[in-house]
Write an enzyme that holds these catalytic residues in place. Sequence first.
Site, mmCIF file in Angstrom:
data_model
loop_
_atom_site.group_PDB
_atom_site.id
_atom_site.type_symbol
_atom_site.label_atom_id
_atom_site.label_comp_id
_atom_site.label_asym_id
_atom_site.label_seq_id
_atom_site.Cartn_x
_atom_site.Cartn_y
_atom_site.Cartn_z
ATOM 1 N N SER A 23 -30.073 -2.917 53.192
ATOM 2 C CA SER A 23 -29.401 -1.629 52.994
ATOM 3 C C SER A 23 -28.335 -1.392 54.066
ATOM 4 O O SER A 23 -27.311 -0.760 53.795
ATOM 5 C CB SER A 23 -30.404 -0.471 52.938
ATOM 6 O OG SER A 23 -30.924 -0.186 54.212
ATOM 7 N N ASN A 24 -28.548 -1.892 55.283
ATOM 8 C CA ASN A 24 -27.497 -1.758 56.308
ATOM 9 C C ASN A 24 -26.293 -2.622 55.963
ATOM 10 O O ASN A 24 -25.149 -2.210 56.159
ATOM 11 C CB ASN A 24 -28.041 -2.104 57.694
ATOM 12 C CG ASN A 24 -28.747 -0.923 58.333
ATOM 13 O OD1 ASN A 24 -28.103 0.029 58.769
ATOM 14 N ND2 ASN A 24 -30.080 -0.961 58.359
ATOM 15 N N MET A 100 -35.271 -10.773 61.103
ATOM 16 C CA MET A 100 -36.577 -10.676 61.739
ATOM 17 C C MET A 100 -36.927 -11.853 62.656
ATOM 18 O O MET A 100 -38.081 -12.267 62.740
ATOM 19 C CB MET A 100 -37.668 -10.514 60.652
ATOM 20 C CG MET A 100 -37.474 -9.294 59.788
ATOM 21 S SD MET A 100 -37.351 -7.765 60.763
ATOM 22 C CE MET A 100 -39.069 -7.568 61.223
ATOM 23 N N HIS A 119 -31.474 -1.046 65.868
ATOM 24 C CA HIS A 119 -32.914 -0.904 66.049
ATOM 25 C C HIS A 119 -33.306 0.533 65.679
ATOM 26 O O HIS A 119 -32.636 1.479 66.106
ATOM 27 C CB HIS A 119 -33.276 -1.205 67.512
ATOM 28 C CG HIS A 119 -34.750 -1.106 67.753
ATOM 29 N ND1 HIS A 119 -35.634 -2.071 67.314
ATOM 30 C CD2 HIS A 119 -35.498 -0.146 68.350
ATOM 31 C CE1 HIS A 119 -36.864 -1.712 67.649
ATOM 32 N NE2 HIS A 119 -36.809 -0.547 68.271
ATOM 33 N N ASP A 155 -34.647 -6.385 72.143
ATOM 34 C CA ASP A 155 -33.970 -5.080 72.035
ATOM 35 C C ASP A 155 -33.569 -4.518 73.396
ATOM 36 O O ASP A 155 -33.673 -3.302 73.628
ATOM 37 C CB ASP A 155 -34.862 -4.073 71.272
ATOM 38 C CG ASP A 155 -35.236 -4.576 69.889
ATOM 39 O OD1 ASP A 155 -34.361 -5.138 69.212
ATOM 40 O OD2 ASP A 155 -36.400 -4.428 69.483
ATOM 41 N N GLU A 184 -28.888 5.245 60.348
ATOM 42 C CA GLU A 184 -28.479 3.847 60.560
ATOM 43 C C GLU A 184 -27.250 3.530 59.719
ATOM 44 O O GLU A 184 -26.306 2.889 60.184
ATOM 45 C CB GLU A 184 -29.601 2.881 60.169
ATOM 46 C CG GLU A 184 -30.814 2.933 61.086
ATOM 47 C CD GLU A 184 -31.859 1.883 60.692
ATOM 48 O OE1 GLU A 184 -31.487 0.756 60.339
ATOM 49 O OE2 GLU A 184 -33.061 2.213 60.741
HETATM 50 C C1 GRF Z 1 -33.673 -1.310 59.619
HETATM 51 O O1 GRF Z 1 -34.591 -0.272 59.811
HETATM 52 C C2 GRF Z 1 -33.137 -1.803 60.936
HETATM 53 O O2 GRF Z 1 -33.048 -0.794 61.899
HETATM 54 C C3 GRF Z 1 -34.168 -2.809 61.355
HETATM 55 O O3 GRF Z 1 -34.558 -3.449 60.158
HETATM 56 C C4 GRF Z 1 -34.339 -2.563 59.061
HETATM 57 C C5 GRF Z 1 -33.455 -3.299 58.097
HETATM 58 O O4 GRF Z 1 -33.285 -2.607 56.904
HETATM 59 N N1 GRF Z 1 -33.630 -3.706 62.348
HETATM 60 P P1 GRF Z 1 -32.240 -3.111 55.817
HETATM 61 O O5 GRF Z 1 -32.623 -4.543 55.447
HETATM 62 O O6 GRF Z 1 -30.878 -3.038 56.415
HETATM 63 O O7 GRF Z 1 -32.405 -2.177 54.642
#
Ligand code: GRF
Length: 217
Positions: A23-24, A100, A119, A155, A184
């Site tokens: 989603s980011n 991850m 984060h 982090d 975010e």
């Molecule tokens: C987000 O909450 C980000 O802060 C963390 O992992 C999540 C990723 O979400 N590092 P997405 O895959 O971007 O939806």
Amino acid sequence: MSGLGGRGARALRLAVLASGRGSNFEAICRAIDAGLLDARVVVLISDRADAAALDKARARGIAARFLDPAAFSSREDYERALADCCEQAGADLVVLAGFMRLLGKTFLSRFPLRTVNIHPALLPSFPGLHAQRQAIEYGVRFSGCTVHFVDEGVDTGPIIAQAVVPVYPEDDEDSLAARILEQEHRLYPHALQLIAAGRVEVEGRRVKVRGEKGDEE
Ligand code: GRF
């Protein structure tokens, strides 16, 4: 210095690394489409074949690469392959968006101060996994998200931008995560645009943003 200014009129070339839903990544692409972020995603790389982020990239016609960690005999070899892939795509900046895996010297020495992460907590509070659960369990009244340069710690790199959200008594991990995620999606493109505009300088562990309130220039 971040060393990312001085590209002339050329858009900042991003390699996005994601393990999950992406989603980011989507928020970054939407900001680019809307003209709010002067950048281009040149490749999306995932360490998971089933990451939704890969499909999202393909749907947008962005090069999508699954790099299988199991196909490499060491973490260093895997990191070398990741860095090769980013480099071959001509990336200026590596953007971790829900990736991850911890990246070590092998990768970071190839993209020094050119790798960023988001984060879901106000660092240095609650680093590592399950940041939203950590915040709920600790009982903080405010949490949020942090965009930072990536160093070899978990982090711990220099902080570029943060956004704050309230934590309510009735919150659980999911409701807090949703409130933070909304921020975010706003904060990451904003922080990337600061870098794209050449406004970000790193001095030790402090990041100076030119033109920000309190800046002398
Ligand atoms: C987000 O909450 C980000 O802060 C963390 O992992 C999540 C990723 O979400 N590092 P997405 O895959 O971007 O939806």
